[in-house]
Design a protein around this motif. Structure first.
Motif, PDB file in Angstrom:
ATOM      1  N   ASN A   1       0.815  -1.222   0.000  1.00  0.00           N
ATOM      2  CA  ASN A   1       0.000   0.000   0.000  1.00  0.00           C
ATOM      3  C   ASN A   1       0.847   1.270   0.000  1.00  0.00           C
ATOM      4  O   ASN A   1       0.461   2.277  -0.599  1.00  0.00           O
ATOM      5  N   THR A  56       1.947   1.880  -3.508  1.00  0.00           N
ATOM      6  CA  THR A  56       0.795   2.246  -4.344  1.00  0.00           C
ATOM      7  C   THR A  56       0.371   3.684  -4.082  1.00  0.00           C
ATOM      8  O   THR A  56       0.091   4.442  -5.018  1.00  0.00           O
ATOM      9  N   VAL A 105      -0.015   6.796  -6.624  1.00  0.00           N
ATOM     10  CA  VAL A 105      -1.277   7.519  -6.764  1.00  0.00           C
ATOM     11  C   VAL A 105      -1.051   9.018  -6.627  1.00  0.00           C
ATOM     12  O   VAL A 105      -1.656   9.821  -7.348  1.00  0.00           O
ATOM     13  N   GLY A 145       3.054  -3.250  -9.858  1.00  0.00           N
ATOM     14  CA  GLY A 145       1.981  -3.649  -8.956  1.00  0.00           C
ATOM     15  C   GLY A 145       1.855  -5.152  -8.841  1.00  0.00           C
ATOM     16  O   GLY A 145       2.345  -5.914  -9.684  1.00  0.00           O
ATOM     17  N   LEU A 147      -3.166  -4.342  -6.218  1.00  0.00           N
ATOM     18  CA  LEU A 147      -4.132  -3.933  -7.229  1.00  0.00           C
ATOM     19  C   LEU A 147      -5.496  -4.609  -7.120  1.00  0.00           C
ATOM     20  O   LEU A 147      -6.478  -4.068  -7.617  1.00  0.00           O
ATOM     21  N   PRO A 203      -7.440   1.401  -6.582  1.00  0.00           N
ATOM     22  CA  PRO A 203      -6.563   1.088  -7.712  1.00  0.00           C
ATOM     23  C   PRO A 203      -7.252   1.147  -9.064  1.00  0.00           C
ATOM     24  O   PRO A 203      -6.615   1.454 -10.081  1.00  0.00           O
ATOM     25  N   LEU A 211      -5.358   4.788 -10.583  1.00  0.00           N
ATOM     26  CA  LEU A 211      -4.152   4.378 -11.288  1.00  0.00           C
ATOM     27  C   LEU A 211      -4.469   4.197 -12.773  1.00  0.00           C
ATOM     28  O   LEU A 211      -5.620   3.963 -13.147  1.00  0.00           O
TER      29      LEU A 211
END
Length: 325
Positions: free
Chosen positions: A76, A79, A83, A95, A100, A114, A118
């Protein structure tokens, strides 16, 4: 029309300058290093896959790529960094199924989605996981491990490369289907997990093939099963979990994504570079040796795949009772 006509008649440098600023940046892409974020520590399957692609992908895209390991929270952290990054093509994420497709259900307050926050670029590969135990453990089959877990509830430990990853859910699903209770021990990547597994500090793990196979061959780990529907050509003598627990299957995959709003010309260029890289014979041989099957895709195919995988895993996550704790 006039702008295009004028630009066409100018020398290359002046033509580029005549373009609007956004179009100029895209035409000049990449003109500085691209950061590829990996949400796990060095040495794990995600990291090894990213580094296996790095050299050829740099050649295909025409610029340098820097791998940036940012482990934490089951992917996370990496990610969220992606983002929040500018949608200019200079921050990408390698990813995983966790980041995801699994974490949106596993975490109640993820803070991002996601599927909407993304930009899909291309699938990278699907990877074989293998259930391994330290060589000093007495279990020779999956049945032996299950029997031990039944005899000693809440004492057998299994590790994973992070909460919500394929290894975590594989263990949780095994508990549910075998009717046992074991203890999940999350790590910050496949590298640290493998260190403790080889050191016999935990009892078993569904490890990625790139990190497990060298230890299996060295006699430090014993392979008991693979979570695929049937046996793997990479480990043909290792039974599938489904041979003991019919219907058991857990997949694992990687994909390249960027921040929301990534310009389509950059998306297309990156997707084309990924396809070229994943079709390169040298890259394919290297990935195959580590149990990774290259799976290039279009951005649209990846977007549908992420949606389908999220919908597939949501009820399974709820049924197993898996949590981030």
């Amino acid at each position: 029309m006039r702008r295009r006509t004028l630009a066409a008649g100018l020398p290359a440098g002046l033509a580029l300058a005549a373009l609007p600023r956004g179009a100029r940046a895209q035409a000049d892409y990449p003109n500085r290093p691209i950061r590829m974020i990996v949400g796990f520590a060095a040495g794990g399957g995600t990291d090894l896959t990213a580094r296996s692609l790095q050299s050829k992908l740099q050649q295909a895209i025409g610029g340098s790529i820097v791998i940036d390991n940012r482990p934490g929270a089951g992917g996370n952290l990496a990610t969220e960094l992606t983002v929040r990054a500018a949608p200019d093509g200079y921050t990408l994420l390698m990813g995983t199924i966790a980041a995801l497709a699994i974490n949106p259900t596993l975490y109640r307050n993820l803070g991002f989605n996601p599927q909407t926050d993304l930009t899909p670029i291309s699938q990278s590969g699907s990877i074989l996981n293998v259930l391994v135990v330290p060589a000093d453990r007495p279990w020779r089959t999956l049945g032996d491990l299950i029997a031990a877990a039944r005899a000693r509830p809440d004492t057998i430990t299994y590790g994973s490369s992070g909460v919500g990853g394929a290894g975590h859910l594989a263990g949780a699903l095994l508990d549910r289907m075998a009717g046992v209770t074991t203890v999940h021990v999350p790590y910050r990547g496949g590298g640290p997990l493998m260190t403790d597994l080889v050191g016999a500090k935990i009892d078993y793990a569904f490890s990625t093939a790139p990190t497990a196979i060298p230890q299996i061959e060295a006699g430090k780990l014993r392979a008991l099963a693979v979570p695929t529907p049937g046996r793997s050509a990479l480990l043909p003598d290792v039974p599938a979990v489904a041979e003991t627990l019919p219907g058991y299957e857990v997949g694992n995959w990687y994909a390249l994504v960027g921040p929301r709003g990534l310009p389509r010309p950059i998306v297309d260029r990156l997707a084309a570079a990924m396809r070229t890289t994943l079709e390169d014979p040298e890259v394919r041989r290297h990935l195959a040796a580590h149990g990774v099957e290259p799976t290039p895709s279009t951005p649209e195919e990846l977007g549908r795949f992420i949606r389908d995988e999220t919908e597939k895993w949501a009820p399974i996550i709820r049924a197993t009772g898996a949590t981030p704790d």
